[in-house]
Scaffold this active site. Structure first.
Site, short mmCIF file in Angstrom:
data_model
loop_
_atom_site.label_atom_id
_atom_site.label_comp_id
_atom_site.label_asym_id
_atom_site.label_seq_id
_atom_site.Cartn_x
_atom_site.Cartn_y
_atom_site.Cartn_z
N LYS A 2 -16.79 -40.42 1.03
CA LYS A 2 -17.10 -39.37 2.01
C LYS A 2 -17.68 -40.00 3.27
O LYS A 2 -18.47 -40.93 3.18
CB LYS A 2 -18.09 -38.39 1.42
CG LYS A 2 -17.47 -37.52 0.34
CD LYS A 2 -18.37 -36.37 -0.01
CE LYS A 2 -17.63 -35.38 -0.90
NZ LYS A 2 -18.35 -34.13 -1.01
N TYR A 45 -21.10 -24.75 21.32
CA TYR A 45 -21.71 -23.97 20.23
C TYR A 45 -22.71 -22.94 20.76
O TYR A 45 -23.60 -22.52 20.01
CB TYR A 45 -22.39 -24.92 19.24
CG TYR A 45 -21.41 -25.67 18.36
CD1 TYR A 45 -20.68 -25.02 17.37
CD2 TYR A 45 -21.22 -27.05 18.51
CE1 TYR A 45 -19.77 -25.70 16.57
CE2 TYR A 45 -20.31 -27.74 17.71
CZ TYR A 45 -19.60 -27.06 16.74
OH TYR A 45 -18.70 -27.73 15.94
N PHE A 53 -30.25 -24.15 13.10
CA PHE A 53 -29.50 -25.41 12.96
C PHE A 53 -28.90 -25.91 14.27
O PHE A 53 -28.22 -26.93 14.29
CB PHE A 53 -28.40 -25.25 11.89
CG PHE A 53 -27.43 -24.12 12.15
CD1 PHE A 53 -26.37 -24.26 13.04
CD2 PHE A 53 -27.58 -22.91 11.49
CE1 PHE A 53 -25.48 -23.22 13.27
CE2 PHE A 53 -26.69 -21.85 11.72
CZ PHE A 53 -25.64 -22.02 12.61
N ARG A 81 -8.15 -21.85 8.40
CA ARG A 81 -9.46 -21.60 7.79
C ARG A 81 -9.39 -21.76 6.27
O ARG A 81 -10.33 -22.25 5.65
CB ARG A 81 -9.99 -20.23 8.21
CG ARG A 81 -10.33 -20.20 9.70
CD ARG A 81 -10.87 -18.87 10.16
NE ARG A 81 -12.23 -18.62 9.70
CZ ARG A 81 -13.31 -19.18 10.25
NH1 ARG A 81 -13.18 -20.02 11.25
NH2 ARG A 81 -14.51 -18.90 9.79
N THR A 87 -17.78 -22.77 5.08
CA THR A 87 -18.68 -23.55 5.95
C THR A 87 -19.55 -24.50 5.12
O THR A 87 -19.71 -25.67 5.46
CB THR A 87 -19.59 -22.59 6.75
OG1 THR A 87 -18.76 -21.70 7.49
CG2 THR A 87 -20.51 -23.34 7.70
N ARG A 98 -13.21 -29.40 3.55
CA ARG A 98 -14.67 -29.51 3.47
C ARG A 98 -15.13 -29.88 2.06
O ARG A 98 -16.05 -30.68 1.90
CB ARG A 98 -15.32 -28.22 3.96
CG ARG A 98 -15.22 -28.09 5.48
CD ARG A 98 -15.62 -26.73 5.95
NE ARG A 98 -15.74 -26.65 7.40
CZ ARG A 98 -15.75 -25.51 8.09
NH1 ARG A 98 -15.63 -24.36 7.44
NH2 ARG A 98 -15.89 -25.52 9.39
N ASN A 108 -19.74 -30.82 8.43
CA ASN A 108 -18.70 -30.28 7.56
C ASN A 108 -17.28 -30.64 8.01
O ASN A 108 -16.33 -29.96 7.70
CB ASN A 108 -18.90 -28.78 7.32
CG ASN A 108 -18.90 -27.95 8.58
OD1 ASN A 108 -18.74 -28.50 9.67
ND2 ASN A 108 -19.09 -26.66 8.45
N HIS A 111 -13.87 -28.03 12.28
CA HIS A 111 -14.23 -26.73 12.82
C HIS A 111 -12.92 -26.01 13.11
O HIS A 111 -11.92 -26.64 13.42
CB HIS A 111 -15.02 -26.90 14.13
CG HIS A 111 -15.16 -25.63 14.90
ND1 HIS A 111 -16.11 -24.68 14.60
CD2 HIS A 111 -14.42 -25.11 15.91
CE1 HIS A 111 -15.96 -23.64 15.42
NE2 HIS A 111 -14.94 -23.88 16.23
N GLU A 122 -12.26 -21.83 23.05
CA GLU A 122 -12.41 -23.19 22.53
C GLU A 122 -11.28 -24.11 23.02
O GLU A 122 -11.51 -25.27 23.34
CB GLU A 122 -12.50 -23.15 21.00
CG GLU A 122 -13.78 -22.43 20.57
CD GLU A 122 -14.01 -22.34 19.08
OE1 GLU A 122 -13.09 -22.64 18.30
OE2 GLU A 122 -15.14 -21.98 18.69
P1 CMP Z 1 -18.52 -24.08 12.10
O1 CMP Z 1 -18.57 -22.72 11.49
O2 CMP Z 1 -17.23 -24.73 12.26
O3 CMP Z 1 -19.29 -23.99 13.51
C1 CMP Z 1 -20.68 -23.76 13.49
C2 CMP Z 1 -21.30 -24.83 12.64
O4 CMP Z 1 -22.70 -24.71 12.46
C3 CMP Z 1 -20.76 -24.73 11.23
O5 CMP Z 1 -19.41 -25.06 11.23
C4 CMP Z 1 -21.68 -25.68 10.52
O6 CMP Z 1 -21.35 -27.01 10.83
C5 CMP Z 1 -22.99 -25.30 11.21
N1 CMP Z 1 -23.68 -24.31 10.39
C6 CMP Z 1 -23.31 -23.05 10.15
N2 CMP Z 1 -24.19 -22.43 9.35
C7 CMP Z 1 -25.14 -23.31 9.10
C8 CMP Z 1 -26.33 -23.27 8.34
N3 CMP Z 1 -26.70 -22.16 7.68
N4 CMP Z 1 -27.06 -24.38 8.29
C9 CMP Z 1 -26.69 -25.47 8.99
N5 CMP Z 1 -25.55 -25.57 9.72
C10 CMP Z 1 -24.79 -24.52 9.77
#
Ligand code: CMP
Length: 135
Positions: A2, A45, A53, A81, A87, A98, A108, A111, A122
């Site tokens: 990983k 973001y 976060f 997706r 996520t 993921r 992760n 995106h 985006e």
């Molecule tokens: P993504 O949904 O692609 O874009 C927003 C990102 O924020 C998400 O991926 C994660 O990488 C991060 N993320 C979303 N939720 C959380 C969480 N609860 N804690 C930490 N990171 C998060």
């Protein structure tokens, strides 16, 4: 193995991700490697600005290069997706990107836009019209 960072070529699973996209009829119509500044990551973001976060996420996303793409295909948003998985990689289904490669909810690996409106924002954030091979 990983990856520690989703963003370092040679350690990240970019080729595996591309392979999975192609195997699933998601056509890459634009692609480039970038290295976001913290401010650029914050802009991308921005919807998460109030979330706890946000700092960690934008630190990570500006810590190394990332590959950005525009995908085309029938129902591309939903199908990509599904390929990405949840996520939180711990909740992602077997065989998803993921689940296979993420090490942390904030790292992760991939995106994906969640709706046509977010895709428009985006895509426009990273590409101009001349860089997209749509026909
Ligand atoms: P993504 O949904 O692609 O874009 C927003 C990102 O924020 C998400 O991926 C994660 O990488 C991060 N993320 C979303 N939720 C959380 C969480 N609860 N804690 C930490 N990171 C998060």
């Amino acid at each position: 193995m990983k990856p520690d960072s989703a963003a370092i070529l040679g350690q990240n699973p970019i080729f595996e991700v591309v392979k999975r996209l192609e195997a699933n009829d998601l056509k890459i119509i634009a692609m480039k490697m970038i290295h976001l500044t913290q401010t650029q990551a914050e802009g991308f973001y921005a919807v998460h600005r109030e979330r706890p976060f946000f700092g960690g996420l934008t630190d990570f996303m500006s810590s190394g290069p990332a590959v950005v793409m525009v995908l085309e295909g029938e129902n591309a948003i939903a199908r990509y997706r599904d390929l990405m998985g949840a996520t939180n990689y711990k909740e992602a289904a077997e065989g998803t990107i993921r689940r296979d490669f993420a090490t942390d909810i904030e790292k992760n690996v991939v995106h994906g836009s969640d709706a046509p409106e977010t895709a428009a924002f985006e895509i426009g954030y990273f590409f101009n019209a001349f860089e997209i091979n749509a026909r």
